[in-house]
Design a protein around this motif. Sequence first.
Motif, short mmCIF file in Angstrom:
data_model
loop_
_atom_site.label_atom_id
_atom_site.label_comp_id
_atom_site.label_asym_id
_atom_site.label_seq_id
_atom_site.Cartn_x
_atom_site.Cartn_y
_atom_site.Cartn_z
N ASN A 37 0.73 -1.09 0.02
CA ASN A 37 0.20 -0.04 -0.04
C ASN A 37 0.81 1.27 -0.04
O ASN A 37 0.33 2.19 0.57
CB ASN A 37 -0.89 0.15 1.15
N ALA A 38 2.05 1.28 -0.78
CA ALA A 38 2.80 2.32 -0.61
C ALA A 38 2.73 3.30 -1.91
O ALA A 38 1.77 2.67 -2.86
CB ALA A 38 4.51 1.96 -0.94
N ALA A 39 3.12 4.43 -2.04
CA ALA A 39 2.77 5.18 -3.10
C ALA A 39 3.22 4.76 -4.58
O ALA A 39 2.79 4.92 -5.41
CB ALA A 39 3.26 6.50 -2.98
N SER A 40 4.38 4.21 -4.40
CA SER A 40 5.09 3.67 -5.55
C SER A 40 5.62 2.27 -5.76
O SER A 40 5.71 1.88 -4.53
CB SER A 40 6.29 4.58 -6.11
N THR A 41 5.74 1.75 -6.83
CA THR A 41 6.04 0.55 -7.07
C THR A 41 7.56 0.36 -7.80
O THR A 41 7.90 1.03 -8.71
CB THR A 41 5.24 -0.38 -8.01
N ILE A 42 8.24 -0.65 -7.46
CA ILE A 42 9.44 -0.87 -7.91
C ILE A 42 9.59 -2.12 -8.73
O ILE A 42 8.96 -3.11 -8.21
CB ILE A 42 10.71 -0.88 -7.20
N VAL A 43 10.00 -2.19 -10.06
CA VAL A 43 10.02 -3.53 -10.89
C VAL A 43 11.22 -4.08 -10.48
O VAL A 43 12.61 -3.35 -10.93
CB VAL A 43 9.61 -3.21 -12.20
N ILE A 44 11.44 -5.20 -10.56
CA ILE A 44 12.68 -6.31 -10.21
C ILE A 44 12.37 -7.45 -11.15
O ILE A 44 11.69 -8.25 -10.80
CB ILE A 44 12.93 -6.60 -8.92
N GLY A 45 13.35 -7.38 -11.97
CA GLY A 45 13.18 -8.37 -13.27
C GLY A 45 14.45 -9.32 -13.45
O GLY A 45 15.62 -8.69 -13.20
N ALA A 46 14.23 -10.27 -14.23
CA ALA A 46 15.44 -11.07 -14.77
C ALA A 46 14.59 -12.29 -15.74
O ALA A 46 13.54 -12.73 -15.49
CB ALA A 46 16.11 -11.87 -13.61
N HIS A 47 15.18 -12.34 -16.96
CA HIS A 47 14.87 -13.15 -17.73
C HIS A 47 15.17 -14.50 -17.52
O HIS A 47 16.23 -14.90 -16.80
CB HIS A 47 15.23 -12.85 -19.20
N TYR A 48 14.29 -15.65 -17.75
CA TYR A 48 14.59 -16.90 -17.39
C TYR A 48 14.79 -17.86 -18.55
O TYR A 48 15.29 -19.08 -18.37
CB TYR A 48 13.29 -17.53 -16.20
N ASP A 49 14.52 -17.42 -19.74
CA ASP A 49 14.57 -18.26 -20.84
C ASP A 49 16.06 -18.38 -21.23
O ASP A 49 16.74 -17.44 -20.74
CB ASP A 49 13.61 -17.49 -22.04
N HIS A 50 16.32 -19.27 -22.09
CA HIS A 50 17.67 -19.27 -22.74
C HIS A 50 17.63 -20.00 -23.98
O HIS A 50 16.60 -19.90 -24.64
CB HIS A 50 18.64 -20.05 -21.78
N LEU A 51 18.73 -20.68 -24.39
CA LEU A 51 18.91 -21.08 -25.84
C LEU A 51 18.45 -22.38 -26.18
O LEU A 51 18.56 -22.85 -27.50
CB LEU A 51 20.17 -20.99 -26.42
N GLY A 52 17.88 -23.29 -25.34
CA GLY A 52 17.37 -24.35 -25.60
C GLY A 52 18.74 -25.48 -25.99
O GLY A 52 19.66 -25.45 -25.32
#
Length: 383
Positions: A87-102
């Motif tokens: 319930n804060a005023a702002s949001t932080i996005v924390i991301g990382a891709h999980y796909d790779h090259l097969g």
Amino acid sequence: MQEDVTFLADDALKGRQTGTEGEQLAAEYIAKRFEELGLEPKGDNQSYFQEFTFRPSSNPHEQAEFADSENDSTQTGINVVGYLDHNAASTIVIGAHYDHLGLGGEGSLYREGEAIHNGADDNASGVAVMLDLARRLSENKKNNYLFIGFSGEEMGLLGSSYFVKNSTIDLEQINYMINMDMVGRLNTERTVAVHGVGTSPVFKQTLFASNTFDLNIAEHESGIGPSDHTSFYLADIPVLHFFTGQHSDYHKPGDDADKLNYDGMQIISDYIYGVINELSNQGKLAFRKTKNESEVVPEFKVTLGVVPDYLFTGKGMRIDGVSEDKPAIKAGLKKGDIVVKMGEYDVTDMMSYMKTLSKFEKGEKTIVTVKRGEQPLEVEVEF
């Protein structure tokens, strides 16, 4: 973190290529971890998943593209999205891709046929650090946190681009975005490259103030780069991207879980946690556009045939690897050599190295001066 990497980089997932069963297993694992950590589902239809349909490219020089509907020529990628609502005023996005090259394909640097590319550093490492931060930030109630495991990064930032265009929260709420891509091999020099430093005026001081870990920070101003932070920067959101550097297993089958520096990953997690804490007192961050560093690179007709060390912060251009049958290896240059001069031109950093390369023509010879250890060494190179 080691358990998370070990699962994601297991042969059973067959390299987590976007649209495959292996990637779906990885998505389900991340969703299960989000649930264990108390994150709310924030994908589509009150689930952790945000699906998108795309048409893979058969041309190695073209990226895959989104499709409006599913058919025989399309595949489906899955972003995994979890939310800590304080319930804060702002949001932080924390991301990382999980796909790779097969099993390899166009993005692979492996030339000996099909083999499983497990992508432990690229990017099970980033996902593991993201999950560690999700665990710890449940107690930090100054912000809301949106955690995203991106699909389709290796095919052209598909998942992050789709998310920004179809965000499951109001983009105006997002204060800034943190991206982690290849953070599993902190080196003995403790060097971390941080990209996007110029995208908000407060980032430089914050990165400095939070560095209580004796890290050597290689700062890069631009918000544009070959990872998912770019999609958010293009939506005028400040970004920071963390990266511990290239290595000889990059985009090859040898990028396995047993080669990662897990103590180093903990240091990266601790550092990013400190940065978030420090930024929590800054309110809404100002966004600043930066130069696209890839656009100011001069054109050149020749190559030395080396992999530059993007983590090097000293004077010159340090060589991180040499390619077979190229000018550098023929001249006897080695990994670790620092190029300080080419012909009459001084090389002080990456940009001056590229500017200097642009001055030579194919067939030309020149003297290249390198430092090998403390000793200067001159070799003749023919382009």
